[in-house]
Design an enzyme around this catalytic site. Structure first.
Site, PDB file in Angstrom:
ATOM      1  N   ASP A 191       0.920  -1.289  -0.189  1.00 26.26           N
ATOM      2  CA  ASP A 191      -0.083  -0.027  -0.024  1.00 26.26           C
ATOM      3  C   ASP A 191       0.891   1.324  -0.032  1.00 26.26           C
ATOM      4  OD1 ASP A 191      -2.104   1.538   0.376  1.00 26.26           O
ATOM      5  OD2 ASP A 191      -3.396   0.495   1.644  1.00 26.26           O
ATOM      6  N   GLU A 212     -10.923   6.636   4.533  1.00 28.67           N
ATOM      7  CA  GLU A 212     -10.054   5.915   5.384  1.00 28.67           C
ATOM      8  C   GLU A 212     -10.086   6.671   6.656  1.00 28.67           C
ATOM      9  OE1 GLU A 212      -6.246   4.986   3.753  1.00 28.67           O
ATOM     10  OE2 GLU A 212      -7.026   5.666   1.632  1.00 28.67           O
TER      11      GLU A 212
END
Length: 824
Positions: free
Chosen positions: A446, A641
């Site tokens: 990521d 997020e």
């Protein structure tokens, strides 16, 4: 993936001994700073040359020059440009004819006129890697921009032969690569950080480039995307082995970075549809729109199993039970990848975030986040039962890549206190995923994910972080700005023996395999043939169907729905006419934003298209007199997020925010939303409330005053799909993908809990239209719903457990559970 495109800083590539082979080649093929000479014309005149001209061995290359006047007018004076071949990796008079000449642009030549000259190459008898012929340009009459080069394509080598198996092609290519070239394939940079320094792509032999959330070309059109990516690809193909780039983007609910793309409901809405065939068809549409802009790889689907709806990524989950995430995750992979990855309607899919990202403990979040990127504190048995099944399903569906989670795992089996970051978790990445499950795709980190591996340092990624993650099984590294540092340190770590070349070869083989399977070696540049389908009526019709099927009817007292299009309808609420709010995060930018984020239809516009007498008042300040029905559309504003975590930090950095922090995220309706609901429901006899949000919003106190309540989730660009079910053009068929909590003080409630007592259970969803046709669930729902207090605990358990049995294919068990719960 997480990405703040504006935060990525350009990191100029410097040459190191490990890069001499690649760097020397790049110096002959790519321009860095333009050559400038004094122009003799009155206006500022520039002659531009492209950076690379490709030619097959033995053919003649045509190099194009373009003259441009600053004012766009014709040239006031003649411009003469001298050119000559130079010394590159090709050998003069052996590989090509060393020549020189002059190109003339007479006075009166229109600005934008092109002239060409040619360089002949000589055919060789044996296979060769690519060779370069640099070209020097000189002019006393104009500024010359560009240092063009002719690249004679690699030819006659086994890895270039599509008739051979992928395995043989990979083995041949791998055997020709230097260590620096191999590590280059493992390195991924962000678009913004190579746009201003394209030489970095060739100097490092980068294997990949991505666009983070909101990272777009200056002109955000399909053509501009394809042009930009083709430009990056040109740099990659200027290297001696001509290994193409693989470009990646977060098409998590459509090609969200692209203005005008078709935007689907987020995954939580797709979870409500319970329709895997629709999910496959919808993601096929997304793949078509994504690939038409030159992008063959998406960082989707997210197959997380959300267990705490306070998590800022709740809407990225298909639901709270692994059976639902498994069925729809596999369907999404099938849609993205299709039957043939080489198809111009296919993209490589990514199952994420491996593993347990939706199962982290509140209060353990990374930095200021309350739960995102936190710690999954569970037993191995729990993770195997809850978090891993969707990955088994996507692996069976053939998913091509997997992305680890930012989060950590701390097994309760041996006591808490020793969490391991997933980017460092060899047990799960190499052991479970690659060895036990036989995953033969590649693992992509990521966004700077390895930077969080302790000990954290200012100069991340450190050698220790790199070594740990590579040896854990990560194959490609998303290093948006620190790609050069990563490359340099990994090369040194291999040379020092900290990482084996066998591990490097394994990683690179996986990456190359994906590139061969995508057909990038044969067709590296954008196939734009489906660009006219982006945002088309046909694609929007698919999204509209998904919206309609995602709507969950929670309550329908006195048959308030469907609406009569002849009624006078009063619409209120801040989410009724706000496309950005109904699209949510990962739309336009990473966090998304309120307002006109992209073309589409709002819920209000859908209602107005369906009925003639519609009054709209966002804050319900306009008089409600005479209205037959009130429709209040409330819910959340965009987030993504950690900034969507309840109690987490508040985002303020999109241009639309003007530096003002967004509202604090909550599981309860915002006070202003509650006021509008209360006002409209008190003044209009029939009151319908739609909740546009990425997770349930607690409205237990308002439930008694609401006649019809709909969970609309985040529908995307096609708000007309909401109107379709409101007015009965389609029946309500959606089911809750997550349990709807009674209290914001105790919001964690999941099917299977010992004291399971939500306001509405997992699998709940009323319908409209004639009769139930013997549907036991619908019959049970009708008799157990308390208009003011929701669903009794016993009925909730029956409905939720029967839904799980149905998802698992145990239809007989599901019927038995419902039958036993029906009143006698």
């Amino acid at each position: 993936m997480s990405a703040i495109s504006g935060a990525a800083q350009h990191y100029r590539v410097r040459r190191t001994p490990a890069l001499i082979a690649v760097g020397a080649l790049a110096a002959t093929t790519l321009f860095t700073l333009p050559q400038t000479t004094q122009a003799t014309t009155a206006e500022e005149t520039v002659v531009r040359a492209g950076s690379v001209t490709f030619v097959d061995d033995g053919d003649t290359a045509t190099v194009t020059l373009t003259v441009e006047a600053a004012d766009g007018a014709a040239l006031a004076a003649p411009v003469s440009v001298g050119w000559s071949t130079g010394s590159g990796t090709a050998t003069a008079d052996v590989d090509y004819a060393a020549v020189s000449g002059t190109v003339e642009f007479p006075a009166g030549t229109p600005s934008g006129t092109q002239r060409t000259f040619q360089i002949a190459t000589h055919a060789s008898d044996a296979g060769e890697t690519a060779e370069t012929v640099p070209v020097t340009l000189r002019s006393r009459d104009a500024e010359v921009s560009g240092r063009p080069a002719v690249v004679v394509r690699a030819h006659g080598l086994p890895y270039l032969d599509p008739r051979l198996s992928t395995k043989k092609r990979v083995a041949d290519l791998l055997g020709r690569m230097t260590l620096a070239e191999k590590v280059g394939q493992m390195t991924q940079a962000e678009r913004a950080n190579v746009t201003s320094d394209p030489a970095a792509i060739a100097e490092l032999g980068l294997g990949s480039v991505l666009s983070g959330g909101g990272s777009t070309p200056a002109e955000n059109t399909p053509e501009a995307w394809a042009d930009a990516i083709d430009g990056f690809q040109t740099q990659a193909l200027s290297t001696r082995l001509q290994i193409p780039l693989i470009y990646g983007v977060d098409s998590v609910h459509g090609h969200g970075n692209l203005f005008g793309a078709t935007i689907l409901p987020h995954n939580i809405g797709l979870g409500a549809t319970r329709d895997p065939a629709l999910v496959t068809r919808a993601e096929r549409m997304v793949a078509t729109e994504t690939r038409a802009t030159g992008i063959p790889w998406t960082f989707a689907p997210c197959v997380c199993v959300v267990r705490d709806d306070r998590w800022g990524r709740t809407y990225e989950s298909f639901g709270e039970h692994p059976a639902l995430a498994s069925v729809l995750g596999a369907a999404a992979v099938a849609g993205f990848q299709g039957r043939d990855l080489e198809s111009n309607r296919s993209v490589l899919a990514t199952a994420k975030h491996f593993v347990g990202d939706g199962d982290t403990t509140f209060g353990t979040g990374e930095g200021d986040y309350t739960i995102d990127q936190g710690i999954t504190e569970q037993s191995r048995r729990h993770v195997e039962k809850v978090d891993l099944p969707p990955y088994v399903a996507t692996l069976k569906a053939g998913v091509g890549s997997v992305m680890p989670s930012f989060s950590s795992i701390d097994w309760t089996d041996d006591g808490l206190g020793n969490p391991v970051k997933m980017h460092a978790n060899r047990e799960l990445v190499t052991g479970w995923l690659k060895q036990k499950q036989g995953f033969d795709g590649f693992v992509i980190s990521d966004w700077q994910g390895i930077h969080q591996i302790p000990p954290v340092a200012a100069d991340s990624p450190t050698t220790a972080q790199i070594v740990t993650s590579v040896n854990a099984g990560i194959d490609m590294f998303m290093e948006p700005s620190q790609f050069e540092r990563f490359h340099t340190r990994l090369v040194a770590a291999v040379q020092d023996g900290q990482v084996s070349e066998r591990r490097i070869n394994d990683a690179v083989s996986r990456i190359l395999t994906a590139k061969f399977e995508l057909g990038l070696f044969e067709e590296p540049f954008a196939d734009r043939s489906h660009a006219d389908e982006i945002g088309s009526a046909q694609h929007r019709a698919i999204a509209r169907e998904a919206v309609a099927k995602s709507q969950v009817l929670l309550k329908n007292n006195r048959r308030a729905l469907p609406l009569d299009d002849r009624d006078s309808i009063y619409v209120a609420g801040r989410n009724a006419d706000d496309l950005g709010n109904q699209a949510g995060g990962w739309t336009g930018t990473w966090q998304g934003f309120s307002g006109d984020v992209t073309p589409g239809t709002t819920v209000l516009e859908g209602i107005r298209a369906a009925a003639d007498d519609v009054t709209f008042s966002e804050d319900a300040s306009a008089p409600t007199d005479g209205a037959d029905v009130g429709v209040v559309v409330v819910g959340e504003t965009p987030y993504a997020e950690g900034f969507g975590d309840v109690g987490g930090p508040e985002w303020a950095w999109d241009p639309a925010d003007g530096g003002v922090p967004r509202e604090e995220k909550s599981m309860s309706l915002q006070p202003g939303d509650a006021e509008v609901v209360e006002k409209v429901c008190a003044e209009i006899r029939t009151c319908v409330v739609l909740v546009v949000s990425g997770r349930p919003q607690v409205l237990t106190e308002q439930l008694g005053s609401i006649d019809a309540l709909v969970a609309s989730w985040l529908p995307g660009t096609e708000g007309a799909g909401v109107a379709d079910v409101l007015f009965g053009d389609r029946r309500f068929t959606g089911k809750l993908p997550v349990s709807w909590p009674r209290s914001a003080d105790d919001p964690v409630v999941n099917v299977g809990d010992r004291d399971y007592d939500p306001l509405f259970p997992f699998g709940w969803g009323l319908t409209t239209g004639k009769g139930h046709h013997g549907d036991q669930r619908l019959t049970l729902q009708d008799v157990v719903l308390d208009p003011a207090d929701g669903v009794p605990a016993a009925a909730s358990r029956a409905i939720a457990t029967s839904e799980v049995a149905l998802l698992e294919g145990r239809t007989g068990v599901a019927r038995g559970i419902l039958n036993a719960a029906l009143p006698r």
